[in-house]
Design a protein around this motif. Structure first.
Motif, short mmCIF file in Angstrom:
data_model
loop_
_atom_site.label_atom_id
_atom_site.label_comp_id
_atom_site.label_asym_id
_atom_site.label_seq_id
_atom_site.Cartn_x
_atom_site.Cartn_y
_atom_site.Cartn_z
N ALA A 67 1.38 22.17 10.21
CA ALA A 67 2.37 22.09 11.29
C ALA A 67 3.03 23.45 11.49
O ALA A 67 3.23 24.21 10.55
CB ALA A 67 3.44 21.07 10.94
N GLN A 68 3.38 23.73 12.74
CA GLN A 68 4.18 24.90 13.05
C GLN A 68 5.63 24.53 12.73
O GLN A 68 6.07 23.42 13.02
CB GLN A 68 4.03 25.23 14.54
N VAL A 69 6.37 25.48 12.12
CA VAL A 69 7.73 25.17 11.68
C VAL A 69 8.74 26.12 12.34
O VAL A 69 8.55 27.33 12.33
CB VAL A 69 7.86 25.29 10.14
N TRP A 70 9.77 25.51 12.90
CA TRP A 70 10.91 26.25 13.43
C TRP A 70 12.11 25.87 12.59
O TRP A 70 12.26 24.71 12.20
CB TRP A 70 11.17 25.87 14.89
N ARG A 71 12.97 26.85 12.27
CA ARG A 71 14.06 26.56 11.34
C ARG A 71 15.36 27.24 11.74
O ARG A 71 15.39 28.36 12.23
CB ARG A 71 13.65 27.01 9.94
N LEU A 72 16.46 26.52 11.48
CA LEU A 72 17.81 27.04 11.61
C LEU A 72 18.47 26.86 10.24
O LEU A 72 18.63 25.75 9.76
CB LEU A 72 18.59 26.26 12.67
N ASP A 73 18.78 27.99 9.60
CA ASP A 73 19.48 27.98 8.32
C ASP A 73 20.16 29.33 8.13
O ASP A 73 20.26 30.12 9.07
CB ASP A 73 18.53 27.65 7.16
N LYS A 74 20.61 29.62 6.92
CA LYS A 74 21.34 30.87 6.70
C LYS A 74 20.47 32.11 6.92
O LYS A 74 20.99 33.19 7.19
CB LYS A 74 21.96 30.91 5.31
N ASP A 75 19.16 31.97 6.83
CA ASP A 75 18.25 33.10 6.98
C ASP A 75 17.52 33.14 8.33
O ASP A 75 16.89 34.14 8.66
CB ASP A 75 17.20 33.10 5.87
N HIS A 76 17.57 32.03 9.07
CA HIS A 76 16.82 31.94 10.33
C HIS A 76 17.71 31.39 11.44
O HIS A 76 18.43 30.42 11.23
CB HIS A 76 15.60 31.03 10.16
N ASN A 77 17.61 31.98 12.61
CA ASN A 77 18.42 31.59 13.75
C ASN A 77 17.57 30.78 14.74
O ASN A 77 17.25 31.26 15.82
CB ASN A 77 19.02 32.82 14.42
N ALA A 78 17.19 29.57 14.34
CA ALA A 78 16.34 28.70 15.17
C ALA A 78 15.09 29.44 15.61
O ALA A 78 14.81 29.59 16.79
CB ALA A 78 17.11 28.16 16.37
N GLU A 79 14.33 29.91 14.63
CA GLU A 79 13.15 30.71 14.92
C GLU A 79 11.89 30.15 14.25
O GLU A 79 11.97 29.38 13.29
CB GLU A 79 13.37 32.16 14.47
N ASN A 80 10.76 30.57 14.77
CA ASN A 80 9.46 30.17 14.22
C ASN A 80 9.29 30.86 12.87
O ASN A 80 9.35 32.08 12.78
CB ASN A 80 8.35 30.59 15.19
N VAL A 81 9.08 30.07 11.82
CA VAL A 81 8.90 30.62 10.48
C VAL A 81 7.45 30.52 10.01
O VAL A 81 7.16 30.71 8.83
CB VAL A 81 9.86 29.97 9.45
N GLY A 82 6.55 30.19 10.94
CA GLY A 82 5.12 30.12 10.60
C GLY A 82 4.62 28.70 10.52
O GLY A 82 5.13 27.80 11.19
N THR A 83 3.62 28.50 9.68
CA THR A 83 3.03 27.18 9.53
C THR A 83 3.23 26.68 8.10
O THR A 83 3.48 27.46 7.19
CB THR A 83 1.52 27.19 9.86
N GLU A 84 3.12 25.37 7.96
CA GLU A 84 3.24 24.75 6.64
C GLU A 84 2.14 23.71 6.48
O GLU A 84 1.88 22.91 7.39
CB GLU A 84 4.61 24.09 6.50
N ASP A 85 1.48 23.74 5.33
CA ASP A 85 0.44 22.77 5.01
C ASP A 85 1.12 21.48 4.56
O ASP A 85 1.86 21.47 3.58
CB ASP A 85 -0.47 23.32 3.91
N LEU A 86 0.88 20.39 5.26
CA LEU A 86 1.50 19.11 4.96
C LEU A 86 0.55 18.15 4.25
O LEU A 86 0.89 16.98 4.06
CB LEU A 86 2.02 18.47 6.25
N SER A 87 -0.61 18.62 3.86
CA SER A 87 -1.62 17.74 3.27
C SER A 87 -1.17 17.12 1.94
O SER A 87 -1.67 16.07 1.55
CB SER A 87 -2.94 18.49 3.08
N ALA A 88 -0.20 17.71 1.25
CA ALA A 88 0.30 17.15 0.00
C ALA A 88 1.21 15.95 0.25
O ALA A 88 1.51 15.19 -0.68
CB ALA A 88 1.04 18.21 -0.80
#
Length: 64
Positions: A24-45
């Motif tokens: 999945a493509q991941v977008w994140r808002l947290d202390k290090d990211h301002n609602a930005e694309n942070v890449g992809t994540e393998d969800l198969s686990a």
């Protein structure tokens, strides 16, 4: 997915009826990211790892 806790959380992922890709493509808002694309994540686990005090958006590609 929202994690309001002050610590990282790992949650099981179970999307009923979904037969798409396991990455999945991941977008994140947290202390290090301002609602930005942070890449992809393998969800198969079958788990999501959510940073402390974060909002994460997972874009799941649909395959036909």
């Amino acid at each position: 997915v929202i994690n309001l806790a002050s610590t990282e959380k790992t949650l099981p992922l179970d999307v009923k009826g979904f037969e798409g890709a396991s990455v999945a493509q991941v977008w994140r808002l947290d202390k290090d990211h301002n609602a930005e694309n942070v890449g992809t994540e393998d969800l198969s686990a079958g788990n999501l790892t959510l940073p402390a005090q974060s909002v994460s958006l997972y874009l799941l590609p649909v395959t036909k």
